[in-house]
Design a protein around this motif. Structure first.
Motif, short mmCIF file in Angstrom:
data_model
loop_
_atom_site.label_atom_id
_atom_site.label_comp_id
_atom_site.label_asym_id
_atom_site.label_seq_id
_atom_site.Cartn_x
_atom_site.Cartn_y
_atom_site.Cartn_z
N LEU A 240 -4.34 -1.02 6.75
CA LEU A 240 -4.53 -0.77 5.28
C LEU A 240 -5.86 -1.31 4.67
CD1 LEU A 240 -1.05 -2.09 3.91
CD2 LEU A 240 -2.00 0.27 3.73
N PHE A 241 -6.42 -2.24 5.70
CA PHE A 241 -7.92 -2.83 5.37
C PHE A 241 -8.97 -1.62 5.65
CE2 PHE A 241 -5.22 -6.27 5.55
CZ PHE A 241 -5.67 -7.25 4.33
N LEU A 242 -8.65 -0.55 6.28
CA LEU A 242 -9.49 0.56 6.43
C LEU A 242 -9.82 1.26 4.94
CD1 LEU A 242 -7.87 2.21 9.74
CD2 LEU A 242 -10.25 0.72 9.62
N SER A 243 -8.98 0.85 4.04
CA SER A 243 -9.04 1.50 2.71
C SER A 243 -10.15 0.52 2.05
CB SER A 243 -7.84 1.41 1.98
OG SER A 243 -8.30 1.50 0.59
N ALA A 244 -11.36 1.13 1.78
CA ALA A 244 -12.41 0.11 1.11
C ALA A 244 -11.80 -0.40 -0.21
CB ALA A 244 -13.59 0.96 0.97
N PRO A 245 -11.18 0.19 -0.97
CA PRO A 245 -10.77 -0.35 -2.33
C PRO A 245 -9.91 -1.59 -1.94
CG PRO A 245 -10.88 1.93 -2.59
CD PRO A 245 -11.07 1.77 -1.11
N PHE A 246 -8.94 -1.49 -1.02
CA PHE A 246 -7.96 -2.31 -0.83
C PHE A 246 -8.46 -3.59 -0.19
CE2 PHE A 246 -4.76 -4.51 1.87
CZ PHE A 246 -3.45 -4.67 0.82
N SER B 43 -1.71 -0.46 -6.62
CA SER B 43 -1.82 0.91 -6.46
C SER B 43 -1.98 1.72 -5.33
CB SER B 43 -2.97 1.47 -7.48
OG SER B 43 -4.31 1.02 -6.94
N GLY B 44 -2.59 1.07 -4.31
CA GLY B 44 -2.62 1.77 -2.89
C GLY B 44 -1.55 1.46 -2.12
N MET B 45 -0.36 0.92 -2.41
CA MET B 45 0.84 0.66 -1.46
C MET B 45 2.07 1.58 -1.97
SD MET B 45 -0.04 -1.55 1.08
CE MET B 45 1.26 -2.82 1.18
N PRO B 46 2.95 1.69 -0.95
CA PRO B 46 4.18 2.39 -1.58
C PRO B 46 4.91 1.51 -2.20
CG PRO B 46 3.87 2.55 0.99
CD PRO B 46 2.84 1.51 0.47
N ARG B 47 5.53 2.01 -3.29
CA ARG B 47 6.46 1.17 -4.27
C ARG B 47 7.41 0.44 -3.57
NH1 ARG B 47 8.80 5.09 -7.23
NH2 ARG B 47 6.81 5.10 -8.65
N ALA B 48 8.06 0.76 -2.34
CA ALA B 48 9.09 0.14 -1.73
C ALA B 48 8.64 -0.92 -1.06
CB ALA B 48 9.64 0.87 -0.61
N GLN B 49 7.27 -1.10 -0.85
CA GLN B 49 6.48 -2.48 -0.29
C GLN B 49 5.75 -3.18 -1.49
OE1 GLN B 49 7.81 -3.10 2.38
NE2 GLN B 49 8.52 -1.02 2.97
N GLY C 93 -13.34 6.07 -2.32
CA GLY C 93 -12.00 6.70 -2.45
C GLY C 93 -11.68 7.49 -1.24
N GLN C 94 -12.84 7.85 -0.60
CA GLN C 94 -12.40 8.75 0.60
C GLN C 94 -11.68 7.84 1.83
OE1 GLN C 94 -16.17 10.22 1.61
NE2 GLN C 94 -15.97 11.82 -0.05
N THR C 95 -12.29 6.65 1.88
CA THR C 95 -11.75 5.51 2.70
C THR C 95 -10.08 5.29 2.41
OG1 THR C 95 -12.22 3.47 1.76
CG2 THR C 95 -13.91 4.61 3.37
N ALA C 96 -9.90 5.21 1.26
CA ALA C 96 -8.51 5.07 0.70
C ALA C 96 -7.53 6.27 1.19
CB ALA C 96 -8.52 4.68 -0.68
N ALA C 97 -8.19 7.37 0.84
CA ALA C 97 -7.31 8.59 1.17
C ALA C 97 -7.13 8.69 2.81
CB ALA C 97 -8.08 9.86 0.89
N ARG C 98 -7.94 8.41 3.68
CA ARG C 98 -7.97 8.45 5.14
C ARG C 98 -6.99 7.24 5.53
NH1 ARG C 98 -13.49 9.59 5.24
NH2 ARG C 98 -14.01 7.27 5.20
N ALA D 211 -4.59 5.91 4.00
CA ALA D 211 -3.11 6.61 3.25
C ALA D 211 -2.54 7.39 4.18
CB ALA D 211 -3.17 7.00 1.66
N GLN D 212 -3.43 8.26 4.92
CA GLN D 212 -2.91 9.20 5.84
C GLN D 212 -2.43 8.44 7.28
OE1 GLN D 212 -5.93 12.10 5.89
NE2 GLN D 212 -5.64 13.02 4.01
N ARG D 213 -3.25 7.40 7.41
CA ARG D 213 -3.01 6.81 8.81
C ARG D 213 -1.64 6.06 8.87
NH1 ARG D 213 -8.75 5.70 9.13
NH2 ARG D 213 -9.60 7.09 10.49
N HIS D 214 -1.47 5.51 7.52
CA HIS D 214 -0.39 4.28 7.51
C HIS D 214 0.99 5.07 7.14
CE1 HIS D 214 1.78 0.82 6.15
NE2 HIS D 214 2.17 1.29 5.09
N VAL D 215 2.13 4.69 7.92
CA VAL D 215 3.24 5.23 7.80
C VAL D 215 4.22 3.94 7.14
CG1 VAL D 215 5.32 6.23 8.90
CG2 VAL D 215 2.83 6.92 9.66
N PRO D 216 4.69 4.07 6.09
CA PRO D 216 5.23 3.09 5.36
C PRO D 216 6.71 2.67 6.41
CG PRO D 216 5.07 4.73 3.90
CD PRO D 216 4.67 5.14 5.05
N GLY D 217 7.03 1.43 6.50
CA GLY D 217 8.20 0.96 7.39
C GLY D 217 9.49 1.32 6.61
#
Length: 463
Positions: free
Chosen positions: A251-257, A374-380, A450-455, A457-463
């Motif tokens: 998740l820390f690959l997202s620059a905003p996060f 805002s950058g995380m799934p609601r379930a988590q 914003g581009q790093t956040a999108a990438r 999100a694509q790599r992260h698979v919620p548990g």
């Protein structure tokens, strides 16, 4: 709105407790005969335990029930507050502060998860988070003023009494209005990850606080820092290999996060150092009473109260960039104005510095929280809020540890004669933290971020 009010009550007592203790430190020092490092432990025992358990509490609430976890946290927090108020010595006070923190760790991330799952429409959720951020800023700003009034009129033990009626009110409202909720697919317990987080925070903080007495180049200091570094390396490696990590390092690959996390650490390190140094300066160097010291910081509290809700609305309307730039600029200017401090610095000079810092800190909380959640799934959502809150508490603990230890090392003789000059190095560190907030805010809110956040999100698979 009743659910939001209930959650904000818990945030209020945790936020006030973060800062109200600072103004009581000279009185506690005199009453319990504590050293400066002992005073640091009164603050950091709370923030380190809180930071170390927030991730566990967030995932536990998602797993066993958020209302159940929230209520348990309120009970433990009130019990810890009661024990603090009757502690006969420094050791028991520090232990009771740690118990307070265990309860506090169950409140903020779980409350944020409740809010996120109650307000499902994005704009409503942004407004609710704005209110949450405003309460966080207001509660922490009111701490010194409220603490000064209580210590000056009743005594330092009274600062812990006020948590009990507010906690009871939150407990009743929780039972009446907060529905039980759980994540659909919560993460399993992660005791290894939790242990590594605890070793990381405790080792680093202990090494820094005890460095002035043990020696900055001593085996103890080096060993503590090495243990912390090893724990961090093992944590990243271990969590990357888990199917459902406590916190996914990717998740820390997202620059905003990642930026929100670093900004929280830097901003709250500046706050922790500012409050710690300013309390000792006003009461031990200038001879102010606790109430007078609290009154002098009123400009900081007032501007934080004014600009915290404005920052929340600004984030909802225009995003996080402008509030972050204002936060970094204001905090850096406020601490910079204190770098030439002396025992006879003009009162108007102090008031301007407090006002600048209060403005900057008021603009800080809302963009941190909004970006993290805002950058995380609601379930988590519990884990997401825990990351932001953990960063705040870690920053505050490190600010008190690093700045306090640097100033302690530079102080020669009694506090009332050498502290003002020795504090200059601490104020410069606080200024550097404010500049870091400004620079990282610019870097992590643009198109590239914003581009790093999108990438990510694509790599992260919620548990």
């Amino acid at each position: 709105m009743l659910v939001l009010a209930t959650c904000c009550l818990s945030l209020f007592i945790v936020g006030v407790d973060n800062t109200i203790v600072n103004v009581a430190l000279p009185s506690i020092q005199h009453d319990l005969r504590a050293s400066v490092s002992g005073l640091q432990w009164i603050i950091t025992a709370y923030t380190v335990v809180l930071a170390g358990l927030l991730m566990l509490a967030g995932s536990t609430g998602d797993r066993i029930g958020r209302r159940r976890t929230f209520r348990a946290g309120l009970v433990l927090f009130m019990l810890g507050s009661l024990l603090c108020s009757i502690a006969p010595n420094l050791g028991l006070l520090v232990a009771a502060r740690a118990l307070q923190a265990v309860g506090g760790s169950m409140l903020n991330p779980v409350a944020m998860s409740i809010i996120t799952n109650t307000f499902r429409e994005p704009r409503e959720r942004a407004r609710a988070i704005g209110v949450w951020g405003a309460v966080a800023g207001v509660s922490m700003a009111l701490g010194p003023l409220l603490g000064g009034a209580l210590v000056g009129s009743v005594g330092w033990r009274a600062i812990f009494w006020i948590n009990i009626p507010v906690g009871l009110a939150a407990l009743v409202l929780c039972a009446l209005f907060v529905p039980e909720s759980r994540a659909e697919r919560p993460r399993p317990a992660d005791p290894v990850g939790q242990l590594l987080i605890t070793v990381l925070l405790a080792g680093l903080t202990y090494g820094l606080i005890e460095a002035p007495s043990a020696g900055w180049a001593s085996a103890q200091t080096a060993g503590c820092c090495a243990a912390a570094a090893l724990a961090l390396a093992c944590l990243v490696r271990y969590e990357l290999r888990r199917a459902q990590p406590l916190i996914d390092p990717r998740l820390f690959l997202s620059a905003p996060f990642a930026g929100a996390t670093v900004i929280a650490v830097c901003g709250f390190a500046s706050l922790g150092g500012f409050l710690f140094l300013n309390t000792l300066y006003l009461q031990d160097v200038r001879g102010c009473s606790p109430f007078h010291a609290g009154l002098l910081t009123l400009p900081m509290a007032g501007l934080t109260m004014v600009f915290s809700p404005l920052a929340g609305r600004l984030v909802a309307a225009r995003g996080a960039r402008l509030p972050l730039l204002a936060a970094g600029s204001g905090m850096a200017a406020g601490t910079l104005a204190m770098t030439g401090l002396s025992a006879h610095t003009a009162t108007w000079h102090l008031v301007i510095a407090y006002a600048l810092f209060g403005f900057g800190f008021g603009m800080l909380n809302a963009p941190i929280t909004n970006t993290a959640v805002s950058g995380m799934p609601r379930a988590q959502a519990g884990v997401a809020a825990a990351v932001a809150t953990t960063s705040r508490q870690t920053g505050q603990a490190l600010g008190v540890a690093v700045i306090g230890s640097l100033v302690t090392s530079a102080t020669h003789g009694p506090l009332h004669t050498g502290f003002a000059q020795a504090s200059h190095v601490g104020w410069w560190v606080g200024t550097a933290c404010g500049v870091a907030v400004l620079a990282i805010g610019i870097l992590t809110t643009g198109r590239w971020a914003g581009q790093t956040a999108a990438r990510a999100a694509q790599r992260h698979v919620p548990g």
